[in-house]
Write a protein that holds these residues in place. Structure first.
Motif, short mmCIF file in Angstrom:
data_model
loop_
_atom_site.label_atom_id
_atom_site.label_comp_id
_atom_site.label_asym_id
_atom_site.label_seq_id
_atom_site.Cartn_x
_atom_site.Cartn_y
_atom_site.Cartn_z
N PRO A 230 0.81 -1.37 0.07
CA PRO A 230 -0.15 -0.07 0.19
C PRO A 230 0.89 1.25 0.07
N LEU A 231 2.04 1.16 0.68
CA LEU A 231 2.91 2.49 0.67
C LEU A 231 3.41 2.72 -0.78
N GLU A 232 3.68 1.93 -1.59
CA GLU A 232 3.95 2.20 -3.01
C GLU A 232 2.97 3.11 -3.73
N ALA A 233 1.75 2.72 -3.40
CA ALA A 233 0.81 3.60 -3.94
C ALA A 233 0.54 4.76 -3.40
N THR A 234 0.90 4.96 -2.10
CA THR A 234 0.65 6.21 -1.46
C THR A 234 1.86 7.16 -1.74
N ALA A 235 2.96 6.39 -2.08
CA ALA A 235 4.29 7.22 -2.54
C ALA A 235 4.00 7.92 -3.98
N ALA A 236 3.26 7.31 -4.88
CA ALA A 236 2.94 7.84 -6.00
C ALA A 236 1.98 9.15 -5.89
N GLU A 237 1.04 9.02 -4.91
CA GLU A 237 0.12 10.05 -4.62
C GLU A 237 0.93 11.05 -4.23
N MET A 238 1.70 10.98 -3.16
CA MET A 238 2.51 12.06 -2.62
C MET A 238 3.51 12.51 -3.62
N GLY A 239 3.91 12.21 -4.80
CA GLY A 239 5.02 12.40 -5.57
C GLY A 239 6.43 12.23 -4.92
#
Length: 549
Positions: A186-195
């Motif tokens: 899930p953190l990989e997807a969050t990282a993409a959202e955060m830039g």
């Protein structure tokens, strides 16, 4: 002449193990010979998942990447060089991670003299202090294999909000984060959202074996460590892993396993002062979480110095560690340990990982799972959802509220004596401090003080950090422990952005959740709540001192 100096030395790639053969010779039959005769060294070097039995095979199939991850990790070097150059203006590196995601980088930075802020706490005071330190020059490495670690997620949220409150745009804030996680988390997807920058780790390596993966290398590279040297050191050592001779990892693992089967199931880990700083804290998690299950295990006890209480004992294997020895150096730094392990840091990591896996073979346990870690986590989540349990102190003495079982003595010194006396000849005492490990650092002095007063091994862990380490051993290992939990008043709390709780409430829930898990095992458990932290720690140290008088 001691057995350490007169015995055989196992050495490879600049790493030496002294004294292990003497430990093995003291067993009724040679543990090492049995391992060699079964072909274990070569099988482990070849990543054979059958070594720990059929019940462990499925887990082992996806957890043996550490055997050669130092080679796979070379593929990260160009990305790390690019990342370090891109973020050169952000010279304050904060690592938000727990357990295996934080302990190895902390050892690397401390040993090589680099500055790294490790944030592995939910104490609001400690988190607040980190947020206030050079925010505009900060890069936050958020490290979590699963991507769902509650402490790490809370740190990420707090820093994100702090960057926005400082006037940054979301795009600017995203540049201040580097996310290290497993592919598909899930953190990989969050990282993409955060830039945010993202570095994916080897999914076939468990957290406590991840020192030479992205989890250890990313924060180390950002603080200026030449991480390729660590990989070179491990690569040189790895050539010995399949051998029956000149295999330091085999010698150490056989010694750990042999000692444990003969009742010396506590391992005192002591720096010999020759240049490796903090390896004991990393090895503590590796050994405790890997071996402490199914009612068996090896309890690591990090000891301050060879002269500190708890360094020796009838059921204690004394092991020193340090850098490579120069000609004429005495292994163990004059401490006369049972075993001394000396060599470069990259080789140390791989040696201890291999030795721990070997000890798992000897003990007949799966060194890659952690079946009891989720208990405290689940309890914590329930408490956060329903609110903390109502508790009334047994009594209050000065700045300390005492919560003890029925039938306890009515004074602090008496309760401490009751706790120590209940350990028996094979027990240990665990001090679990849900406090600020910098502002409340004096609490760590309780470990040697209580070891001296009780005459038994005493461990010390900062909560919730230890939950990702010795917390598994407390619940899954031999049920011979006594537990002293310390909590403290929160004078200024801090919200967890986007969550219905604060850091102080999360910390309190984690402490209560762990108490619930331990209480079910019917072992001695006392909680001391410090209504004034500084005064309470001083009062507690005085009370322990009175026990020794």
């Amino acid at each position: 002449m001691s057995d350490l100096l007169s015995g055989a030395v196992e050495a490879a790639a600049g790493l030496s193990v002294h004294g292990a053969d003497a430990v093995d010779r003291s067993a009724p039959a040679s543990t090492r010979d049995a391992l060699v005769n079964a072909g274990v060294p070569a099988k482990l070097a070849d990543k054979d998942p059958t070594l720990w039995g059929p019940d462990a095979e499925a887990e082992a199939k996806v957890r043996l990447g550490w055997v050669d991850t130092h080679r796979q990790s070379r593929e990260l070097l160009p990305q790390l060089a690019e990342l370090t150059a891109e973020l050169a203006d952000l010279d304050h590196v904060v690592l938000a991670g727990m357990g295996g995601s934080s302990l190895a980088p902390e050892v690397i930075a401390r040993t090589l003299g680099k500055q790294l802020t490790v944030l592995d706490t939910t104490d609001p005071g400690q988190v607040r202090a980190a947020l206030a330190d050079r925010l505009e020059r900060t890069v936050v490495v958020v490290a979590s294999k699963s991507g769902s670690t509650v402490e790490t997620d809370s740190h990420r949220r707090a820093y994100w909000q702090a960057f926005l409150d400082a006037g940054m745009t979301e795009a600017e804030a995203g540049r201040h984060f580097v996310i290290v996680t497993d592919p598909g988390s899930p953190l990989e997807a969050t990282a993409a959202e955060m830039g945010a920058f993202t570095v994916l780790a080897d999914p076939n390596v468990g957290g406590r074996y991840s020192a030479l993966t992205a989890f250890g290398l990313v924060p180390s590279a950002l603080v200026g460590v030449e991480v390729a040297e660590l990989l070179d050191q491990a690569d040189e050592l790895s050539r010995s892993l399949g051998g029956d001779r000149d295999n330091p990892g085999l010698a150490l693992g056989a010694a750990l396993g042999a000692a444990a089967t003969m009742g010396r199931d506590k391992v005192a880990l002591i720096s010999d002062g020759t240049g490796i700083d903090g390896l004991g804290d990393w090895a503590e998690q590796l050994i405790a979480e890997s071996t402490g299950k199914a009612g068996v295990g090896i309890l690591p006890v990090v000891v301050e110095s060879p002269q500190s209480p708890g360094a020796t004992g009838a059921d204690v294997l004394t092991v020193t560690y340090g850098g490579a020895l120069a000609a004429g150096d005495v292994p163990g730094g004059g401490a006369n340990p049972d075993v001394a392990v000396n060599g470069p840091l990259g080789a140390q990591f791989l040696t201890w990982e291999y030795a721990t896996a070997i000890a798992g073979v000897v003990l007949g346990i799966d060194p890659f799972n952690q079946p009891n870690v989720t208990e405290s986590k689940e309890n914590t989540n329930k408490i956060l959802a329903s609110g903390p349990p109502a508790e009334t102190p047994s009594f209050t003495e000065g700045a300390i509220e005492v919560y003890a079982p029925q039938g306890h003595p009515g004074d602090l010194a008496g309760v401490l004596r009751w706790l120590s006396d209940g350990l028996g000849d094979d027990g240990y005492l665990a001090v679990m401090a849900y406090l600020d490990r910098f502002a409340d650092a004096d609490a760590a002095r309780l470990r040697p003080a209580l070891a001296g007063a009780s005459g038994r091994p005493v461990t010390f862990g900062w909560g919730p950090r230890f939950l990702h380490s010795t917390g598994q051993y407390h619940k899954g290992g031999p049920q011979v422990g006594g537990y002293l939990q310390l909590t403290g008043a929160v004078t200024e709390d801090l919200p967890v952005p986007g969550k219905p709780y604060t850091f102080g409430e999360l910390q309190a829930a984690q402490a209560a959740g762990d108490r619930q898990a331990l209480a079910g095992r019917e072992r001695p458990l006392v909680r001391l709540h410090l209504t004034d932290r500084s005064a309470g720690v001083a009062q507690l140290l005085d009370a322990v001192g009175a026990l020794r008088a």
